[in-house]
Design an enzyme around this catalytic site. Structure first.
Site, short mmCIF file in Angstrom:
data_model
loop_
_atom_site.label_atom_id
_atom_site.label_comp_id
_atom_site.label_asym_id
_atom_site.label_seq_id
_atom_site.Cartn_x
_atom_site.Cartn_y
_atom_site.Cartn_z
N ASP A 130 3.72 -14.10 0.95
CA ASP A 130 3.87 -12.90 0.14
C ASP A 130 5.05 -12.10 0.68
O ASP A 130 5.53 -12.38 1.79
CB ASP A 130 2.59 -12.05 0.22
CG ASP A 130 2.70 -10.78 -0.60
OD1 ASP A 130 3.16 -10.85 -1.75
OD2 ASP A 130 2.37 -9.69 -0.07
N SER A 131 5.48 -11.11 -0.07
CA SER A 131 6.55 -10.24 0.40
C SER A 131 6.10 -9.42 1.61
O SER A 131 6.93 -8.89 2.33
CB SER A 131 6.97 -9.30 -0.73
OG SER A 131 5.83 -8.62 -1.23
N CYS A 155 2.48 -13.79 -3.91
CA CYS A 155 3.24 -12.67 -4.47
C CYS A 155 3.46 -12.89 -5.98
O CYS A 155 4.03 -13.91 -6.38
CB CYS A 155 4.58 -12.57 -3.76
SG CYS A 155 5.62 -11.25 -4.37
N GLU A 211 -1.13 0.72 0.00
CA GLU A 211 -0.79 0.58 1.43
C GLU A 211 -1.15 1.83 2.21
O GLU A 211 -1.50 1.75 3.39
CB GLU A 211 0.70 0.24 1.59
CG GLU A 211 1.00 -1.13 1.01
CD GLU A 211 2.26 -1.79 1.56
OE1 GLU A 211 2.92 -1.22 2.44
OE2 GLU A 211 2.57 -2.89 1.07
N CYS A 219 -0.59 -8.00 -9.57
CA CYS A 219 0.12 -7.64 -8.33
C CYS A 219 -0.87 -7.76 -7.18
O CYS A 219 -2.05 -7.41 -7.33
CB CYS A 219 0.67 -6.22 -8.43
SG CYS A 219 1.45 -5.63 -6.92
N HIS A 261 -1.42 -6.02 -4.68
CA HIS A 261 -2.04 -4.80 -4.17
C HIS A 261 -3.14 -4.23 -5.07
O HIS A 261 -3.94 -3.42 -4.64
CB HIS A 261 -0.97 -3.72 -4.01
CG HIS A 261 -0.02 -3.96 -2.88
ND1 HIS A 261 0.76 -5.08 -2.81
CD2 HIS A 261 0.26 -3.23 -1.78
CE1 HIS A 261 1.51 -5.02 -1.72
NE2 HIS A 261 1.22 -3.91 -1.08
N1 DGL Z 1 3.59 -8.68 -3.48
C1 DGL Z 1 4.23 -8.01 -4.58
C2 DGL Z 1 3.66 -8.57 -5.91
O1 DGL Z 1 2.56 -9.06 -5.97
C3 DGL Z 1 4.06 -6.51 -4.52
C4 DGL Z 1 4.86 -5.86 -3.42
C5 DGL Z 1 6.36 -6.04 -3.58
O2 DGL Z 1 6.97 -5.43 -4.48
O3 DGL Z 1 6.91 -6.80 -2.80
O4 DGL Z 1 4.34 -8.54 -6.90
#
Ligand code: DGL
Length: 272
Positions: A10-11, A73, A152, A184, A186
């Site tokens: 993931d990012s 991600c 977060e 997403c 989050h």
């Molecule tokens: N992990 C990213 C997503 O699911 C969200 C956070 C980001 O913008 O990196 O799209």
């Protein structure tokens, strides 16, 4: 392949919601997680940049001998999945297809909402995936970028979060959707609030949970599931200092993270 780990990236920290679902569905499996904390967020970046990052991370995980890759991600899944599938020979699972499939299954009216980062929404990846499965579906999308920092920060049930959700989601409520995809990493943390704002008539689809089911299906099909009697170990790598990842990660994972190692992807490439 049975004894190799499942790779997840993931990012940053958000993909731990996907790891949590995978570890819940397949507790016997080892996992290796990579969070690109030095370069987060991906949601605001161009498809070219996100694809380059995704390639670098996949190479890192493939060097660690994973048997399957999960692109946790949504933004990376939306823009980089075809490239990763073309370049790497292991199975690559994104979060878009499983979420889209579930949305089509549960929607009665065919009016489906999708929320995600700006990058995910701009890519139209969910819309295309849903329409491939049900060409008559009507897909309404909305980028909700502020949900990421709220999750977060742990602001998932206060006035700021509620007002933000009401502001973002009103047009989807007005459009009369009956299903909403949380597109997403989050957003599962905001699920109770989003459910409350959308009202009881709207079914929420959690891409993370659907992806875990897909991973289980693929590993079973390929006969490379570890025996049920095993207990998986979880390893974590990040690209920036681990402190913030550990603090927020414990909340995202719902339990204490194990050891977290910082790596430099360039050095790693030279070593191997
Ligand atoms: N992990 C990213 C997503 O699911 C969200 C956070 C980001 O913008 O990196 O799209």
């Amino acid at each position: 392949m049975t004894w190799q780990a499942v790779g997840i990236f993931d990012s940053g920290v958000g993909g731990l919601t996907v790891l949590r679902e995978i570890a819940g569905a397949l507790p016997q499996e080892d996992t290796i997680y990579f969070g690109d904390t030095a370069r987060v967020p991906y949601g605001t970046k161009s498809p070219e940049t996100v694809t380059r990052y995704a390639r670098e991370i996949t190479s890192f995980l493939v060097r660690r001998d994973i048997k399957l890759l999960v692109v946790a991600c949504n933004t990376a899944s939306a823009v980089a999945l075809p490239t990763l599938k073309r370049l790497f020979s292991i199975p690559v699972v994104g979060v878009i297809e499983p979420g889209a499939r579930r949305a089509v299954e549960v929607s009665r009216s065919g009016r489906i909402g999708v929320i995600g980062t700006a990058g995910t929404i701009r890519s139209s990846a969910y819309t295309r995936a849903i329409k491939r499965l049900d060409p008559s579906a009507e897909v309404l999308t909305k980028a909700c970028p502020l949900f990421v920092p709220l999750a977060e920060e742990g602001w998932v049930d206060n006035q700021v979060a509620r007002l933000t959700a009401q502001t973002y989601l009103q047009e989807l409520i007005d459009a009369g959707i009956d299903t909403l995809v949380l597109g997403c990493t989050h957003y599962p943390l905001l699920k109770p609030l989003i459910a409350e704002v959308m009202g009881s008539g709207v079914i929420l689809v959690d891409s993370a949970a659907e992806t875990a089911r897909t991973v289980a299906e693929i590993l079973a099909q390929k006969q490379c599931l570890r025996p049920d009697s095993e207990t998986g170990n979880h390893h974590y790598y990040v690209s920036d200092i681990p402190a913030g990842f550990i603090r927020v990660g414990n909340r995202f994972l719902g339990e204490r993270l194990g050891d977290v190692y910082q790596v430099n992807l360039e050095d790693d490439e030279e070593e191997f």
